[in-house]
Design a protein around this motif. Structure first.
Motif, PDB file in Angstrom:
ATOM      1  N   GLY A 175       0.777  -1.230   0.000  1.00 53.14           N
ATOM      2  CA  GLY A 175       0.000   0.000   0.000  1.00 53.14           C
ATOM      3  C   GLY A 175       0.807   1.277   0.000  1.00 53.14           C
ATOM      4  N   ASN A 176       2.117   1.171  -0.066  1.00 54.37           N
ATOM      5  CA  ASN A 176       2.967   2.364  -0.013  1.00 54.37           C
ATOM      6  C   ASN A 176       4.111   2.184  -1.010  1.00 54.37           C
ATOM      7  N   LEU A 177       3.799   2.296  -2.294  1.00 56.38           N
ATOM      8  CA  LEU A 177       4.758   1.958  -3.340  1.00 56.38           C
ATOM      9  C   LEU A 177       5.967   2.881  -3.341  1.00 56.38           C
ATOM     10  N   LEU A 178       5.757   4.143  -3.042  1.00 58.20           N
ATOM     11  CA  LEU A 178       6.886   5.071  -3.012  1.00 58.20           C
ATOM     12  C   LEU A 178       7.889   4.669  -1.937  1.00 58.20           C
ATOM     13  N   ALA A 179       7.375   4.320  -0.743  1.00 55.82           N
ATOM     14  CA  ALA A 179       8.264   3.869   0.317  1.00 55.82           C
ATOM     15  C   ALA A 179       8.923   2.547  -0.049  1.00 55.82           C
ATOM     16  N   ALA A 180       8.171   1.667  -0.743  1.00 58.50           N
ATOM     17  CA  ALA A 180       8.742   0.392  -1.190  1.00 58.50           C
ATOM     18  C   ALA A 180       9.923   0.641  -2.118  1.00 58.50           C
ATOM     19  N   HIS A 181       9.751   1.581  -3.028  1.00 56.44           N
ATOM     20  CA  HIS A 181      10.827   1.944  -3.955  1.00 56.44           C
ATOM     21  C   HIS A 181      12.059   2.440  -3.193  1.00 56.44           C
ATOM     22  N   GLN A 182      11.823   3.249  -2.179  1.00 57.46           N
ATOM     23  CA  GLN A 182      12.938   3.781  -1.391  1.00 57.46           C
ATOM     24  C   GLN A 182      13.658   2.673  -0.616  1.00 57.46           C
ATOM     25  N   GLU A 183      12.885   1.722  -0.083  1.00 50.77           N
ATOM     26  CA  GLU A 183      13.503   0.620   0.653  1.00 50.77           C
ATOM     27  C   GLU A 183      14.330  -0.273  -0.267  1.00 50.77           C
ATOM     28  N   ILE A 184      13.844  -0.486  -1.494  1.00 49.58           N
ATOM     29  CA  ILE A 184      14.592  -1.287  -2.472  1.00 49.58           C
ATOM     30  C   ILE A 184      15.906  -0.586  -2.825  1.00 49.58           C
ATOM     31  N   GLN A 185      15.844   0.718  -3.014  1.00 50.40           N
ATOM     32  CA  GLN A 185      17.068   1.474  -3.282  1.00 50.40           C
ATOM     33  C   GLN A 185      18.043   1.368  -2.108  1.00 50.40           C
ATOM     34  N   LYS A 186      17.496   1.396  -0.882  1.00 51.16           N
ATOM     35  CA  LYS A 186      18.334   1.277   0.305  1.00 51.16           C
ATOM     36  C   LYS A 186      19.057  -0.071   0.319  1.00 51.16           C
ATOM     37  N   LEU A 187      18.343  -1.139  -0.064  1.00 50.73           N
ATOM     38  CA  LEU A 187      18.969  -2.457  -0.107  1.00 50.73           C
ATOM     39  C   LEU A 187      20.131  -2.482  -1.096  1.00 50.73           C
ATOM     40  N   GLY A 188      19.985  -1.748  -2.197  1.00 45.26           N
ATOM     41  CA  GLY A 188      21.059  -1.679  -3.180  1.00 45.26           C
ATOM     42  C   GLY A 188      22.289  -0.982  -2.647  1.00 45.26           C
ATOM     43  N   LEU A 189      22.082  -0.033  -1.737  1.00 50.05           N
ATOM     44  CA  LEU A 189      23.206   0.699  -1.156  1.00 50.05           C
ATOM     45  C   LEU A 189      23.874  -0.076  -0.020  1.00 50.05           C
ATOM     46  N   LEU A 190      23.074  -0.818   0.737  1.00 48.69           N
ATOM     47  CA  LEU A 190      23.588  -1.486   1.927  1.00 48.69           C
ATOM     48  C   LEU A 190      24.184  -2.865   1.673  1.00 48.69           C
ATOM     49  N   HIS A 191      23.708  -3.530   0.611  1.00 48.81           N
ATOM     50  CA  HIS A 191      24.115  -4.920   0.406  1.00 48.81           C
ATOM     51  C   HIS A 191      24.668  -5.150  -1.005  1.00 48.81           C
ATOM     52  N   PRO A 192      25.570  -6.104  -1.156  1.00 50.27           N
ATOM     53  CA  PRO A 192      26.121  -6.411  -2.479  1.00 50.27           C
ATOM     54  C   PRO A 192      25.100  -7.156  -3.334  1.00 50.27           C
ATOM     55  N   LYS A 193      25.455  -7.406  -4.564  1.00 43.91           N
ATOM     56  CA  LYS A 193      24.584  -8.149  -5.466  1.00 43.91           C
ATOM     57  C   LYS A 193      24.450  -9.588  -4.977  1.00 43.91           C
ATOM     58  N   GLY A 194      23.320 -10.198  -5.340  1.00 45.90           N
ATOM     59  CA  GLY A 194      23.075 -11.574  -4.934  1.00 45.90           C
ATOM     60  C   GLY A 194      21.772 -11.693  -4.171  1.00 45.90           C
ATOM     61  N   GLU A 195      21.515 -12.874  -3.643  1.00 48.50           N
ATOM     62  CA  GLU A 195      20.266 -13.122  -2.919  1.00 48.50           C
ATOM     63  C   GLU A 195      20.383 -12.646  -1.479  1.00 48.50           C
ATOM     64  N   LEU A 196      19.360 -11.900  -1.048  1.00 44.32           N
ATOM     65  CA  LEU A 196      19.320 -11.390   0.319  1.00 44.32           C
ATOM     66  C   LEU A 196      18.412 -12.270   1.169  1.00 44.32           C
ATOM     67  N   GLN A 197      18.799 -12.481   2.410  1.00 44.92           N
ATOM     68  CA  GLN A 197      18.036 -13.302   3.325  1.00 44.92           C
ATOM     69  C   GLN A 197      17.213 -12.437   4.283  1.00 44.92           C
ATOM     70  N   LEU A 198      16.302 -13.091   4.967  1.00 43.88           N
ATOM     71  CA  LEU A 198      15.382 -12.379   5.849  1.00 43.88           C
ATOM     72  C   LEU A 198      16.119 -11.555   6.901  1.00 43.88           C
ATOM     73  N   ALA A 199      17.154 -12.100   7.498  1.00 39.19           N
ATOM     74  CA  ALA A 199      17.880 -11.381   8.547  1.00 39.19           C
ATOM     75  C   ALA A 199      18.441 -10.059   8.042  1.00 39.19           C
ATOM     76  N   GLU A 200      18.907 -10.039   6.787  1.00 36.50           N
ATOM     77  CA  GLU A 200      19.466  -8.813   6.219  1.00 36.50           C
ATOM     78  C   GLU A 200      18.375  -7.762   6.016  1.00 36.50           C
ATOM     79  N   LEU A 201      17.177  -8.218   5.633  1.00 31.43           N
ATOM     80  CA  LEU A 201      16.076  -7.282   5.455  1.00 31.43           C
ATOM     81  C   LEU A 201      15.603  -6.727   6.784  1.00 31.43           C
ATOM     82  N   GLU A 202      15.508  -7.574   7.779  1.00 34.30           N
ATOM     83  CA  GLU A 202      15.037  -7.133   9.089  1.00 34.30           C
ATOM     84  C   GLU A 202      15.916  -6.028   9.662  1.00 34.30           C
TER      85      GLU A 202
END
Length: 341
Positions: A175-202
């Motif tokens: 229900g909050n696509l703009l925030a979803a977009h921002q969180e996805i961008q954040k993941l790109g900055l914080l983590h390297p390429k590859g599969e991310l696990q639940l602990a990294e998202l939390e």
């Protein structure tokens, strides 16, 4: 045209007119920016923006003036017309029809509108715009579409999510696509390429889910009790009025009751959805939802809704949000129904 189809279309060439409408602001903003970028590459360096704050007071003659005036340096120009309320009025409608019928070869136009109702979509001015240019509809991304949308965005930055991580993220950005977009961008900055696990998202993602009371009924029809409880918690935290939440649940209960009665008489589901004005995803969900409940339980739910209406008005005792939760679950889980139902 969907926003995700726009990129390839722009690569094939620019249309003289683009109309962007829909209720998903992020997708509408991205579509407009993609057109601007393509126009700039093609030599449209001048830009003029007109905003219709009030259709009755807007000088619609500016459209014809802008089309007729020559660029200061005879360059190609980009004209943006923004109509925030989506209602140009009678004069504006005629001006848009006239504009669409005589587009200038050196002007590329972007018209942005909010989500349009059926009347606006079928209006003469909208039909004229659609005939003259390209219409991009920025529809809301529904929950069942959200994993694919997230997956595509992550692929662009070389990342993916495990199944559990995807489910967790969808719950937090629904229900909050703009925030979803921002969180996805954040993941790109914080983590390297590859599969991310639940602990990294939390550790990285905020809970940015935002719920709309009007989507609560659809969630009830899916039969997902955990999601419905999560939505009710979110609505309460956001300060939503219990009156609106009760209205949404009561409306869904009445619709389910009428649908179930019709099916018991042998009325085809397609006829009932039309008579009861059940649209969109609810058409797909209503029959399964009706099969999970019976008439006695629906009557019990309507009775409970009346009690909650009195509770909201100060008659009786209890936590209104706990009772709203009970009402929603009564429509989902047979184990929660009163004895004998």
């Amino acid at each position: 045209m969907r926003p995700d189809e726009l990129g390839k279309a722009l690569q094939r060439g620019l249309a003289p007119l683009y109309v962007i409408h829909g209720d998903e602001s992020l997708l509408a903003l991205e579509a407009a920016q993609a057109i601007r970028d393509a126009a700039r590459t093609a030599g449209y360096h001048e830009r003029e923006v007109l905003t219709v704050e009030n259709a009755a007071h807007f000088q619609w003659s500016q459209l014809s003036t802008s089309r007729a005036s020559m660029s200061l340096f005879a360059e190609l120009r980009l004209l943006e017309l923004r109509i925030p309320n989506g209602k140009p009025g009678a004069e504006g409608g005629k001006a848009l029809e006239a504009f669409a019928s005589n587009l200038s070869s050196d002007i590329l136009t972007i018209i942005t509108l909010p989500k349009l109702d059926k009347t606006a979509l079928n209006s003469k001015w909208m039909q004229a715009l659609a005939k003259a240019g390209v219409v991009v509809e920025a529809k809301a991304i529904e929950r069942q579409q959200l994993p694919d949308w997230i997956r595509q965005r992550l692929q662009q930055q070389g990342q993916s999510l495990s199944a559990s991580a995807m489910d967790w993220l969808v719950d937090r950005v629904e229900g909050n696509l703009l925030a979803a977009h921002q969180e996805i961008q954040k993941l790109g900055l914080l983590h390297p390429k590859g599969e991310l696990q639940l602990a990294e998202l939390e550790a990285a993602v905020a809970n940015v889910a935002r719920y709309d009371v009007f989507s609560l009924g659809e969630a009830v029809l899916t039969g997902d009790a955990q999601r419905v409880c999560h939505m009710l918690d979110g609505l309460r935290a956001e300060g939503e009025s219990p009156v609106l939440v009760l209205w949404a649940l009561a409306e869904e209960t009445r619709t389910l009751y009428k649908f179930a009665q019709g099916r018991s008489r042998g009325v085809p589901a397609a006829q009932l959805t039309k008579e009861l004005r059940i649209w969109g995803n609810k058409q797909r969900l209503i029959e399964g939802a009706a099969s999970r409940v019976n008439a006695k339980r629906l009557k019990a739910a309507l009775q409970l809704a009346r009690q909650l209406d009195a509770l909201i008005k100060g008659i009786g005792e209890g936590d209104i949000w706990a009772e709203l939760n009970r009402l929603a679950l009564l429509l989902i889980n047979p184990q929660l129904a009163p004895r004998g139902l």
